[in-house]
Design an enzyme around this catalytic site. Structure first.
Site, PDB file in Angstrom:
ATOM      1  CG  ASN A   1      -7.624  -4.785   0.484  1.00 49.21           C
ATOM      2  OD1 ASN A   1      -6.965  -3.797   0.790  1.00 49.21           O
ATOM      3  ND2 ASN A   1      -7.160  -6.013   0.621  1.00 49.21           N
TER       4      ASN A   1
ATOM      5  CG  HIS B   1      -3.511  -1.225  14.675  1.00 48.87           C
ATOM      6  ND1 HIS B   1      -3.456  -2.531  14.225  1.00 48.87           N
ATOM      7  CD2 HIS B   1      -3.335  -1.297  16.023  1.00 48.87           C
ATOM      8  CE1 HIS B   1      -3.261  -3.340  15.242  1.00 48.87           C
ATOM      9  NE2 HIS B   1      -3.192  -2.618  16.349  1.00 48.87           N
TER      10      HIS B   1
ATOM     11  CG  HIS C   1      -1.938  -1.115   1.202  1.00 47.50           C
ATOM     12  ND1 HIS C   1      -3.120  -1.079   0.500  1.00 47.50           N
ATOM     13  CD2 HIS C   1      -1.896  -2.325   1.806  1.00 47.50           C
ATOM     14  CE1 HIS C   1      -3.771  -2.211   0.683  1.00 47.50           C
ATOM     15  NE2 HIS C   1      -3.041  -2.994   1.459  1.00 47.50           N
TER      16      HIS C   1
ATOM     17  CE1 TYR D   1      -3.010  -2.395   8.206  1.00 50.79           C
ATOM     18  CE2 TYR D   1      -2.583  -4.735   8.514  1.00 50.79           C
ATOM     19  CZ  TYR D   1      -3.042  -3.698   7.731  1.00 50.79           C
ATOM     20  OH  TYR D   1      -3.531  -3.944   6.472  1.00 50.79           O
TER      21      TYR D   1
END
Length: 700
Positions: free
Chosen positions: A137, A328, A63, A351
């Site tokens: 996503n 996160h 990302h 994360y």
């Protein structure tokens, strides 16, 4: 001295930790029972994930290439109080500020926007109870079921380590070698080979939380939930040929579109929806609801609209906001909690661990874009880039010198409490047998999309596997596809030179007696999305001196009133003289743009203008390419002659205004307003896929 050399010796067959300990299972994290929570004592998982999280400095490992916007969210009503006590999901009087980051997954910060890839859709809600992050996503499933495989997945899809090729592409040996050995990835692969991996814009892209979460109400009752973002403009895509050309012409195509839309106040809007399953129905379906490689078909579990998000402000500085924002999935508020989805469980470690290295330590929450809008009170102090050390003597708990402050709050005071789920199982590295069906939902997806979408999946497989040099990988992948659909596998094989006879049969449906299931899900096809608006669509208007200014003004006014953006294009930038009506200033020249940057084409006519453009190869190519990509084309008066000169497979009928496969025209001197109305209707359909059957007949 210990031996710290990396094992290139082929005799070193056994997988070990960095301490040399041989590992018995590299595919499953340690869990409390086969469907239980992941245990923090799994030292192998933590070592593997920590190493992976810290591999890249300073950009994100995945990302990395992103674009973002500020906005607001408001829930429609208080009807979801029966499911959750989260205030931002139940109180319609609250307007919650949000920051949303969209991204590609595989490419570096310098790669193109339009590559074939999943897209990140991460939302930070600055709620009155603290920050909540919905990190998802644009595809509702994922490649793997257990987070311990995430480093392997990303290593495989990233450029190959010996030559750093290819960038931002899955079309290479390493990726398909991995995928062909991972049947659990097949459902996600079908989505990634579909049009969903080529979004027209972020405003026309769905978002999914992917994982199963829990909603907890005031009474402490739990429901399972999946989160959805549904764009009000519908879900629309580019075509593969366009994306490849856009990567050269405008590698910033998606981020530019988002920025310009917000600047023009064509604000992207999304409805937040939730699929909700009571705990009593946890095992009622023919799939495991904790499996991140599975969807909950909307026909079985409807998506309930909760509220609307509007993105209405661009960032002031890319680095300070878009680059430094830290998401996160463990950033929760009361009323939302986790399930035992093993992929989600691993993300809860990964994360946070990633932010520690990427943003320089534990104080990333003090960066302005990450700060909650409620007070932060605790005993944490110091560390890299600390800004807000406490101004008091006491920095521990319990204490009496500080009056016992800060002190823990109870649940009745709005504090977060974990759902008291009963866990009863052996510590084990194993997956539940209910995770073992890897083909049913891939078949469901393929059978649910339109013929055009199925053709695009075929062409994507042929392109991707055609870039694979190793024949046995291609053969293995064809066999895997055959377990979903034999005819598709045969067509893929023919396109990539696999001559080995396909002997694999489609995988039979697992026994699902008494379970809820569907064979087709119309909600999965983009042809069933919203097609009622042309807001934010871009129209190219082709003219030269002597154009019909009255027709241009009339239709351009109609298009802009309906929310579209129009750009006037000619051989050079500057003023163009009208035969009738007012002169206009051009926006782009043939050198600086192309049909791939627009959603539709308008030719307003005018004898001198049309006669000039008939002699311009770039104009003819512009129209032919737009036609090939199934875009609406409208021509007024003499403009129809220009379309005729393009020698398209189907020509327009000029006797009266009409729409034919997205081609809109009028007789010479005909009614421009009627053409405008039909052009708008043709644009609402986005593309006219029926043209694709003749796309090979279009002159270059």
């Amino acid at each position: 001295m210990g031996n710290h050399e990396q094992g290139n010796d082929s005799t070193q067959q056994h997988l070990t930790t960095n301490q040399g300990l041989k590992i018995a299972d590299n595919d499953n994290s340690l869990k409390a029972g086969v469907r239980g929570a992941t245990l923090i004592e799994d030292f192998h998982f933590r070592e593997k994930m920590t190493h992976f999280d810290h591999e890249r400095i300073p950009e994100r490992v995945v990302h990395a290439r992103g674009a973002a916007a500020h906005g607001v969210f408001r829930v429609y009503n208080d009807s979801f109080k029966q499911y959750t006590k989260a205030k931002f999901l139940t109180d319609p009087s609250l307007q919650t500020e949000v920051f949303v980051r969209f991204s590609t997954v595989a490419g570096s910060r310098g790669s193109a926007d339009t590559v074939r890839d999943a897209r990140g859709f991460a939302t930070k809600f600055y709620t009155t109870e603290g920050n909540y992050d919905l990190v998802g996503n644009n595809i509702p499933v994922f490649f793997i079921q257990d987070a311990i495989k995430f480093p392997d997945l990303v290593h495989a899809v990233k450029p190959e380590p010996h030559n750093e090729i290819p960038q931002a592409s899955a079309a290479h040996d390493n990726f398909w070698d991995f995928i062909s050995l991972m049947p659990e990835s097949l459902h996600m692969i079908f989505w990634a080979m579909s049009d969903r991996a080529l979004p027209r814009s972020y405003a026309m892209m769905e978002g999914f939380g992917v994982h199963t979460f829990r909603l907890i109400n005031e009474a402490g009752v739990s429901h399972f939930v999946k989160f959805h973002w549904k764009p009000t403009l519908g879900v629309h895509s580019l075509v593969w040929d366009e994306t490849q050309k856009l990567a050269g012409k405008d590698p910033d195509f998606n981020r530019r579109d988002l920025w310009e839309a917000i600047e023009k106040e064509a604000f992207p809007e999304y409805e937040l929806g939730m699929q909700i399953i009571p705990e009593t129905d946890e095992f009622a379906f023919d799939f495991d609801i904790l499996d991140a490689t599975k969807i909950w078909p909307e026909e079985l579990v409807p998506v309930q609209a909760v509220g609307k998000m509007i993105l209405n402000r661009n960032p002031d500085n890319y680095f300070q906001e878009t680059e430094q924002v830290a998401f996160h999935p463990g950033h929760l508020v009361p009323g939302i909690d986790f399930s035992n989805d093993p992929l989600l469980q691993g993300r809860l470690f990964s994360y946070l661990d990633t932010q520690l290295i990427r943003l320089g330590g534990p104080n990333f929450a003090e960066i302005p874009i990450n700060r909650p809008q409620v007070p932060v009170v605790n005993n944490q102090q110091d560390g890299y880039m600390r800004q807000n050390n406490m101004k008091r003597k006491v920095n521990y708990s319990p204490n009496s010198l500080g009056g016992g402050c800060p002190y823990a709050a109870g649940a009745d005071m709005g504090a977060f409490t974990h759902y008291a789920e009963r866990i009863d199982g052996h510590k084990i590295k194993q997956r539940s047998e209910s995770f073992n069906d890897h083909f049913t939902q891939a078949r469901l997806f393929y059978n649910s999309v339109s013929k055009a979408e199925q053709m695009h999946i075929l062409e994507a497989f042929q392109f991707e596997l055609g870039k694979v040099d190793t024949m046995h990988i291609r053969e293995r992948m064809v066999d895997l596809i055959a377990k979903v659909d034999t005819e598709l596998a045969q067509q893929v094989a023919e396109g990539v030179g696999v001559t080995k006879k396909i002997t694999v049969e489609p995988q039979p449906m697992p026994t699902t007696e008494g379970k809820r299931r569907v064979d087709v899900s119309p909600a999965l096809s983009q042809l069933n999305t919203a097609m009622d608006s042309i807001k934010s669509r871009k129209v190219a208007i082709l003219i030269e001196d002597g154009f019909d200014g009255k027709a241009l003004d009339e239709i351009k006014g109609m298009l802009e009133k309906a929310g579209a953006t129009c750009e006037v294009i000619s051989k050079a930038q500057g003023q163009r003289k009208a035969a009738t009506g007012a002169d206009v200033q051009t926006d782009k020249s043939h050198v600086t743009t192309g049909s791939i940057m627009y959603d539709a084409v308008l030719i307003p006519g005018g004898r001198q203008s049309v006669d000039s453009m008939k002699k311009m190869g770039k104009v003819l190519h512009f129209i032919r390419e737009a036609y090939k990509h199934c875009k609406p084309i409208a021509a007024i008066g003499e403009g129809v002659e220009l379309v005729e000169a393009c020698q398209l497979p189907e020509q327009m009928v000029f006797e009266q205004a009409q729409t034919d496969k997205g081609l809109v025209s009028s007789a010479k001197g005909g009614d421009a307003a009627e053409v405008g109305r039909q052009f708008i209707e043709a644009m609402k359909k986005h593309r006219h896929w029926e043209r694709e059957e003749n796309k090979e007949l279009i002159p270059a």
